[in-house]
Write a protein that holds these residues in place. Structure first.
Motif, mmCIF file in Angstrom:
data_model
loop_
_atom_site.group_PDB
_atom_site.id
_atom_site.type_symbol
_atom_site.label_atom_id
_atom_site.label_comp_id
_atom_site.label_asym_id
_atom_site.label_seq_id
_atom_site.Cartn_x
_atom_site.Cartn_y
_atom_site.Cartn_z
ATOM 1 N N GLY A 145 7.323 40.167 79.633
ATOM 2 C CA GLY A 145 8.715 39.993 80.005
ATOM 3 C C GLY A 145 9.579 39.222 79.040
ATOM 4 O O GLY A 145 10.812 39.284 79.123
ATOM 5 N N PHE A 146 8.983 38.465 78.134
ATOM 6 C CA PHE A 146 9.725 37.701 77.135
ATOM 7 C C PHE A 146 8.968 37.815 75.829
ATOM 8 O O PHE A 146 7.731 37.773 75.821
ATOM 9 N N HIS A 147 9.706 37.975 74.722
ATOM 10 C CA HIS A 147 9.007 38.147 73.440
ATOM 11 C C HIS A 147 8.085 36.954 73.219
ATOM 12 O O HIS A 147 8.549 35.813 73.150
ATOM 13 N N PRO A 148 6.792 37.180 73.120
ATOM 14 C CA PRO A 148 5.862 36.047 73.076
ATOM 15 C C PRO A 148 5.793 35.338 71.739
ATOM 16 O O PRO A 148 5.210 34.260 71.645
ATOM 17 N N LEU A 149 6.385 35.933 70.691
ATOM 18 C CA LEU A 149 6.205 35.412 69.343
ATOM 19 C C LEU A 149 7.514 35.107 68.611
ATOM 20 O O LEU A 149 7.610 34.116 67.892
ATOM 21 N N GLY A 225 4.988 31.980 70.233
ATOM 22 C CA GLY A 225 3.588 31.785 69.876
ATOM 23 C C GLY A 225 2.900 30.641 70.581
ATOM 24 O O GLY A 225 1.786 30.267 70.192
ATOM 25 N N ARG A 226 3.515 30.114 71.634
ATOM 26 C CA ARG A 226 2.927 28.990 72.367
ATOM 27 C C ARG A 226 2.901 29.290 73.859
ATOM 28 O O ARG A 226 3.661 30.128 74.351
ATOM 29 N N GLY A 442 -8.041 30.986 80.050
ATOM 30 C CA GLY A 442 -8.898 30.530 78.965
ATOM 31 C C GLY A 442 -8.172 30.105 77.709
ATOM 32 O O GLY A 442 -8.813 29.685 76.744
ATOM 33 N N LEU A 443 -6.836 30.201 77.680
ATOM 34 C CA LEU A 443 -6.076 29.823 76.484
ATOM 35 C C LEU A 443 -5.675 28.348 76.550
ATOM 36 O O LEU A 443 -5.524 27.765 77.616
ATOM 37 N N SER A 444 -5.486 27.748 75.365
ATOM 38 C CA SER A 444 -5.007 26.369 75.275
ATOM 39 C C SER A 444 -4.067 26.256 74.080
ATOM 40 O O SER A 444 -4.065 27.098 73.180
ATOM 41 N N HIS A 445 -3.237 25.209 74.090
ATOM 42 C CA HIS A 445 -2.242 25.043 73.037
ATOM 43 C C HIS A 445 -2.870 24.904 71.650
ATOM 44 O O HIS A 445 -2.290 25.346 70.650
ATOM 45 N N ASP A 446 -4.040 24.292 71.582
ATOM 46 C CA ASP A 446 -4.656 24.033 70.279
ATOM 47 C C ASP A 446 -5.692 25.079 69.895
ATOM 48 O O ASP A 446 -6.493 24.884 68.982
ATOM 49 N N ARG A 451 -1.813 33.078 68.160
ATOM 50 C CA ARG A 451 -0.887 34.207 68.029
ATOM 51 C C ARG A 451 -1.636 35.536 68.077
ATOM 52 O O ARG A 451 -1.205 36.485 68.734
ATOM 53 N N ARG A 452 -2.750 35.612 67.382
ATOM 54 C CA ARG A 452 -3.531 36.844 67.377
ATOM 55 C C ARG A 452 -4.053 37.162 68.780
ATOM 56 O O ARG A 452 -4.074 38.328 69.204
ATOM 57 N N GLU A 453 -4.458 36.139 69.506
ATOM 58 C CA GLU A 453 -4.948 36.353 70.865
ATOM 59 C C GLU A 453 -3.813 36.805 71.787
ATOM 60 O O GLU A 453 -4.005 37.653 72.660
ATOM 61 N N ILE A 454 -2.627 36.261 71.587
ATOM 62 C CA ILE A 454 -1.469 36.674 72.386
ATOM 63 C C ILE A 454 -1.187 38.150 72.156
ATOM 64 O O ILE A 454 -0.944 38.912 73.118
ATOM 65 N N ILE A 455 -1.213 38.590 70.909
ATOM 66 C CA ILE A 455 -0.971 40.014 70.602
ATOM 67 C C ILE A 455 -1.999 40.881 71.317
ATOM 68 O O ILE A 455 -1.655 41.896 71.953
#
Length: 460
Positions: A145-149, A225-226, A442-446, A451-455
């Motif tokens: 719904g929102f550009h993730p990057l 990307g966050r 399973g995702l975390s900020h650090d 970015r690759r995982e978000i894609i």
């Protein structure tokens, strides 16, 4: 049907309007008998480089005009321009179109079809047509719904006349304006109505259900990307939009027997962007249509065509035009996208379900719903809504829609009812989850290579 003054027939869209009653004509002439009702799906998506996540632009080797050229050449689509020598802004084929949002989001606006099964087949066919050119350009499409990057600075502007005006005007009316235009994407659905009473019942129910439907389909938990800390960044953006042309139309909430005139009165007080004379676009930014009708602009008088254009520039959660357009939901992956047209077809296209939905929302107070909307945006179905867990409301809505779809009786070639398209959404609701919960699991900020995982997770 509610009593209504018969509209004056206006056969020429260029004929000046003479009174407010003429503004109802578009709605009266769109009425259809129930056996002619169809559903239309709309699905927006972001194109990005598969490796870097860089957004596609408008033109050039990395632009949507190259994608359009491929669809024209290989799949029989026709180019659409605002003026004969203007830039390419859309494609058409039969009753369907492929259009562009201001930040080059690509949208399939599907044909009106007899069942949700056909909408799903149309969407899959569209993605198949994109496959070859996407591979050549090393693109993937993100259903979120929102550009993730992307940042605002990384996005291009689609050269459409009204977008240039919106770019300047809408930020004066709400801080979410530019993000709404360029970094949001949605799945929408369009529905028919048989009469004034039918249209306004559906509109009122749809508006009330919109915040809950959005929480059920919240699917934008990333920003630049966050992890954003919200289930729907898109939902947050829409809470910061021009209140005169968006939201839940509070004037309709205490009018259980509303008329077309009530929607017209609301629309008259929204600021205009522009109107068109021949091939020329004339900006009258911010002038309400009510004032345009009364006083004109630069010697021009308001016409039926101007009114129809104005209706397209209003963005409530459910929009009334020649169809009812449900606009509340985030863009979704392919296996969930058809849940949106299915959910509201189940409510709107079965009389028992529509009556049950009216009873379901009868005691909902506009101010209380507005109070709880930010919580739904941030926490999805984990939030409280009107004094109860949102999950409980959502379970009831799913049951109501499923029963309506079952009675509607539109079967696929394999004998499945349309309620099959609600199955995955139903499983999420039962678990108290929305699509965003799956994306961030399973995702975390650090996390390295976030970015690759978000894609990978947003890829449709």
């Amino acid at each position: 049907m509610l009593p209504s003054d018969p509209p004056r027939a206006v056969t020429d869209a260029a004929e000046p309007l003479r009174d407010v009653g003429e503004l109802e004509e578009i709605f009266h002439t769109a009425e259809k008998p129930a056996d002619a009702w169809r559903v239309g799906g709309e699905a927006e998506k972001f194109g990005v480089d598969a490796a870097s996540g860089a957004p596609i632009g408008y033109d050039g080797e990395r632009g949507v005009t190259r994608i359009f050229a491929s669809l024209v050449h290989s799949h029989g689509w026709n180019p659409v321009r605002e003026t004969p020598d203007g830039p390419l802004i859309a494609l058409s084929r039969g009753e369907a179109s492929v259009t562009l949002e201001p930040g080059a989001q690509l949208e399939l606006s599907g044909a009106p079809l007899a069942s949700v099964h056909l909408i799903c087949a149309e969407l899959r066919g569209h993605l198949a047509e994109l496959r070859e050119i996407s591979s050549e350009m090393n693109l993937v499409w993100l259903g979120v719904g929102f550009h993730p990057l992307a940042t605002q600075a990384e996005l291009s502007w689609v050269p459409k006349h009204r977008y240039a005006i919106m770019r300047e005007y809408l930020p004066t009316r709400g801080s979410g304006a530019l993000d709404m235009m360029r970094r949001t994407a949605t799945v929408q659905a369009n529905y028919d109505y048989s009469s004034e009473e039918d249209a306004m019942r559906k509109l009122r129910v749809g508006l009330a259900l919109s915040p809950l439907a959005h929480a059920m389909t919240a699917n934008s938990p990333f920003c630049e990307g966050r992890l954003a800390g919200k289930k729907s960044v898109r939902g947050d953006v829409w809470l910061r939009m021009d209140p005169a042309r968006s939201g839940l139309i509070p004037s309709l909430w205490k009018r259980p027997r509303a008329r077309y005139r009530d929607y017209v009165e609301w629309a008259l007080d929204a600021g205009m962007f522009l109107f068109k004379r021949g091939d020329q676009y004339i900006a009258n930014t911010g002038q309400t249509f009510r004032d345009f009708m009364k006083n004109g602009y630069a010697g021009h008088r308001a016409t039926q065509g101007d009114w129809r254009l104005h209706l397209q520039t209003l963005f409530p959660e459910v929009r009334l035009k020649s169809t009812l357009e449900v606009r509340a939901c985030d863009s979704l992956p392919t296996d969930l996208a058809c849940s949106v047209p299915a959910l509201f077809a189940g409510v709107f296209y079965d009389e028992r379900a529509l009556a049950a939905a009216e009873e379901f929302v009868a005691d909902w107070d506009y101010l209380a719903v507005e109070r709880d909307r930010p919580g739904l945006v941030t926490r999805g179905l984990e939030a409280d809504f009107l004094g109860r867990p949102a999950r409980e409301w959502a379970e009831q809505l799913i049951e109501l829609a499923e029963s309506g779809l079952t009675r509607r009786g539109r079967l696929s070639g394999k004998g499945n009812p349309e309620s099959i398209h609600l199955e995955r959404l139903s499983h999420l609701v039962e678990a108290g989850r929305c699509p965003a919960d799956v994306l961030v699991e399973g995702l975390s900020h650090d996390m390295p290579e976030l970015r690759r995982e978000i894609i990978a997770r947003c890829h449709i």
